[in-house]
Design a protein around this motif. Structure first.
Motif, PDB file in Angstrom:
ATOM      1  N   GLU A 196       0.756  -1.259  -0.068  1.00  0.00           N
ATOM      2  CA  GLU A 196      -0.202  -0.054  -0.038  1.00  0.00           C
ATOM      3  C   GLU A 196       0.684   1.323  -0.053  1.00  0.00           C
ATOM      4  OE1 GLU A 196      -4.036   0.496   2.417  1.00  0.00           O
ATOM      5  OE2 GLU A 196      -2.098   1.274   3.663  1.00  0.00           O
ATOM      6  N   GLY A 197       1.913   1.256   0.711  1.00  0.00           N
ATOM      7  CA  GLY A 197       2.804   2.263   0.898  1.00  0.00           C
ATOM      8  C   GLY A 197       3.510   2.544  -0.660  1.00  0.00           C
ATOM      9  N   HIS A 231      -4.835   4.473   2.896  1.00  0.00           N
ATOM     10  CA  HIS A 231      -4.471   4.202   4.336  1.00  0.00           C
ATOM     11  C   HIS A 231      -5.307   3.286   4.716  1.00  0.00           C
ATOM     12  CE1 HIS A 231      -2.201   8.097   3.583  1.00  0.00           C
ATOM     13  NE2 HIS A 231      -3.351   8.469   3.427  1.00  0.00           N
ATOM     14  N   VAL A 232      -6.031   2.464   4.068  1.00  0.00           N
ATOM     15  CA  VAL A 232      -7.118   1.431   4.393  1.00  0.00           C
ATOM     16  C   VAL A 232      -6.323   0.469   5.425  1.00  0.00           C
ATOM     17  CG1 VAL A 232      -8.379  -0.514   3.862  1.00  0.00           C
ATOM     18  CG2 VAL A 232      -8.434   1.362   2.549  1.00  0.00           C
ATOM     19  N   GLY A 238      -3.704  -1.310  10.592  1.00  0.00           N
ATOM     20  CA  GLY A 238      -2.271  -1.193  11.064  1.00  0.00           C
ATOM     21  C   GLY A 238      -2.126  -1.044  12.650  1.00  0.00           C
ATOM     22  N   PRO A 239      -2.822  -0.180  13.266  1.00  0.00           N
ATOM     23  CA  PRO A 239      -2.563  -0.038  14.817  1.00  0.00           C
ATOM     24  C   PRO A 239      -2.758  -1.201  15.680  1.00  0.00           C
ATOM     25  CG  PRO A 239      -4.011   2.065  13.784  1.00  0.00           C
ATOM     26  CD  PRO A 239      -3.717   0.790  12.766  1.00  0.00           C
ATOM     27  N   ASN A 246       1.465   6.086   7.343  1.00  0.00           N
ATOM     28  CA  ASN A 246       2.320   6.950   6.456  1.00  0.00           C
ATOM     29  C   ASN A 246       3.743   6.482   6.734  1.00  0.00           C
ATOM     30  OD1 ASN A 246       0.258   8.536   5.377  1.00  0.00           O
ATOM     31  ND2 ASN A 246       0.448  10.261   6.751  1.00  0.00           N
ATOM     32  N   SER A 247       4.135   5.617   7.389  1.00  0.00           N
ATOM     33  CA  SER A 247       5.777   5.216   7.685  1.00  0.00           C
ATOM     34  C   SER A 247       6.249   4.654   6.645  1.00  0.00           C
ATOM     35  CB  SER A 247       5.748   4.357   8.893  1.00  0.00           C
ATOM     36  OG  SER A 247       7.152   3.912   9.011  1.00  0.00           O
ATOM     37  N   TYR A 248       5.344   3.861   5.723  1.00  0.00           N
ATOM     38  CA  TYR A 248       5.865   3.203   4.749  1.00  0.00           C
ATOM     39  C   TYR A 248       5.805   4.324   3.444  1.00  0.00           C
ATOM     40  CZ  TYR A 248       6.055  -1.573   6.276  1.00  0.00           C
ATOM     41  OH  TYR A 248       6.479  -2.840   6.818  1.00  0.00           O
TER      42      TYR A 248
END
Length: 536
Positions: A196-197, A231-232, A238-239, A246-248
């Motif tokens: 995704e990133g 960001h799905v 992710g959490p 947004n890290s990737y």
């Protein structure tokens, strides 16, 4: 995919005119000569400093190696070992389920295969309606589990905790069901977040209205993608797995894929001797923690005045740590640590180890050679969406995962030329045992020497056998020769390969590198890290 080209011109569109008397390299070969001269100075500086203080890359040069090692030792005991424990339990229980319900249970295996076929058909039909590329329909069942099942599991664990307090059984069941058998749900989620990133250019989803009215698959509007669909996985799922949105897209893409694990990368391991086993990993571990928590990417983006990337990273951190504060406030400290923060620790432990392994090798004569620096695993035991073709991923980031194997074979000559870091019939987890246990002979057994030529003239670049399989094949080919001589030749070959691998693991950059990398960094800043297209 172009090769690493030691004679390609060094083009620097951003550099000022060099000061008088300063030698500026015009080719990568000249640059390497300057690097070697600077290494001698760096070695003297390292010897003078004693503990490595001030000779590490930014920002690890601010504290001494002794300080980082002490911090890493604490993190090893409080983060790495606890974080890896549930994944270890998931692996053991996963194999138990595999043997009980699949391998040694034909009726159950038949039913499971039918369910799997039905699942593939259903999600492919869904993918035809929403995905930009229908080949990505295999993403959807894993996404569905993360979007539906994991939040429900979290809600059930919270209700149980509020009613009965902390229960070991609830803790174990929640994390095992979140991870999946042999951590399959965790692994696929992390791969999805990674994908995704990298898909930020067009996204993963098509515009359904355009598809319905014209039959064409076009990306969603950029505003929709940037606000939601990009960001799905990272923001909604992710959490629960300890990932920061947004890290990737920011840190991974714009740091790791800009420097490819070189010393500009905030979690580079290219300045440590990887043959020292776990001691080098302990020294390195704080780097990955600072990277995964967002601290070092924010510091680097701020230092480089890349304000767009800084804002992107801070937005993701605000989202994740804001949710973390809310969970603590609403659910209590014990629930927060056991059910919310533990996955963050888990991700650091597991992905930190994986990151350390992927880029452990470096060729002294060509440190930027990605055929050596990045690992390729053939016939891997854990090859999710062809992530094991890591060289292809770094060279051709936007190659679709279904085409990575073709890219490997299409560019095989470059792998042969570089004697690339290729292994076979193994997985990343085995590298933990090999490198931390210093089991170099076992590691060598699984290396694929693409430059090897068999005694009958066959080339291993065609057969792609690992060293152990090469030895077995040679014994058959040379069965009429003196057995002692054959074994002596094979032992000498095994030793040569092992020494080559150890040299690549041992080679590391030291010194402040300001001289040897000043021109190199300007080229990086100019976006000129890629190799000469004429060679492709």
């Amino acid at each position: 995919m172009p090769p690493c080209n030691p004679t390609s011109p060094v083009v620097d569109v951003t550099a000022d005119e060099p000061s008088a008397g300063k030698k500026v390299p015009k080719t990568l070969s000249e640059e390497m000569k300057l690097q070697n001269a600077a290494k001698a100075k760096a070695a003297a500086a390292a010897a003078a400093s004693g503990d490595g203080s001030g000779i590490r890359p930014f920002p690890w040069n601010y504290l001494s190696d002794t300080t980082w090692t002490l911090m890493g030792s604490v993190f090893l005991l409080t983060i790495f070992f606890p974080g890896i424990s549930m994944i270890t339990l998931s692996t053991a229980s996963g194999y138990g389920l595999y043997y009980a319900l699949y391998k040694y249970n034909p009726p159950c295996r038949f039913v499971l295969e039918k369910i799997r076929s039905l699942q593939r058909f259903v999600f492919y039909q869904i993918g035809r309606c929403i995905l930009l590329d229908t080949r990505d329909s295999s993403y959807l069942p894993w996404m569905a589990y993360g979007l539906v099942c994991v939040p429900l599991l979290f809600y059930c664990a919270l209700n149980r905790h509020l009613t009965h307090g902390f229960e070991v059984t609830t803790f174990l069941l929640y994390h095992l069901m979140r991870l999946g058998p042999r951590y399959r749900f965790f692994a696929h989620h992390e791969c999805l977040t990674h994908i995704e990133g990298h898909a930020s250019k067009d996204g993963l989803y098509c515009n359904p209205w355009t598809l319905l009215t014209t039959g064409k698959r076009v990306p969603l509007p950029k505003s929709v993608r940037r606000t939601f669909t990009d960001h799905v996985n990272s923001a909604l799922v992710g959490p629960f797995y300890g990932s920061i949105p947004n890290s990737y897209g920011a840190a991974h893409n714009k740091i790791h894929h800009r420097w490819h694990n070189d010393t500009g990368d905030v979690h580079s391991n290219m300045d440590v001797d990887r043959t020292l086993g776990i001691s080098s990993f302990v020294l390195w571990l704080p780097r990955f923690i600072a990277y995964w928590t967002g601290l070092s990417p924010v510091l680097l983006f701020w230092k480089r005045k890349e304000h767009g990337l800084l804002k992107m990273m801070l937005t993701g951190m605000l989202y994740y740590y804001g949710l973390s504060a809310l969970v603590w406030y609403k659910c209590g400290a014990l629930f927060f640590w056991a059910y919310w923060f533990y996955p963050h620790v888990e991700a650091i432990a597991f992905l930190g180890g994986i990151g350390y392994m992927w880029h452990s090798f470096s060729e002294e004569s060509d440190p930027s050679n990605q055929y050596v620096n990045s690992m390729t695993i053939l016939r891997g035991h854990d090859n999710i969406w062809n992530e094991d073709y890591h060289v292809v991923h770094h060279h051709e980031t936007f190659v679709h995962w279904t085409e990575m194997q073709d890219s490997f074979h299409r560019n095989k000559a470059h792998y042969v030329k570089s004697r690339a870091t290729v292994f076979a019939d193994c997985e990343q987890g085995l590298f933990f045992a090999w490198m931390f246990g210093k089991k170099w002979d076992e590691m060598t057994d699984f290396f694929v020497d693409m430059q090897y030529t068999f005694s009958n003239g066959d080339k291993n670049s065609d057969r792609l056998l690992n060293v152990r399989e090469v030895a077995a094949a040679e014994r058959k080919l040379r069965s009429k020769e003196d057995g002692a001589k054959v074994e002596a030749d094979l032992a000498a070959y095994h030793t040569e390969v092992k020494e080559m691998l150890l040299k690549r693991l041992r080679y590391h950059y030291m010194g402040n590198r300001q001289e040897e990398w000043s021109e190199y960094e300007k080229r990086l800043n100019a976006g000129l890290r890629e190799f000469d297209e004429k060679e492709s």
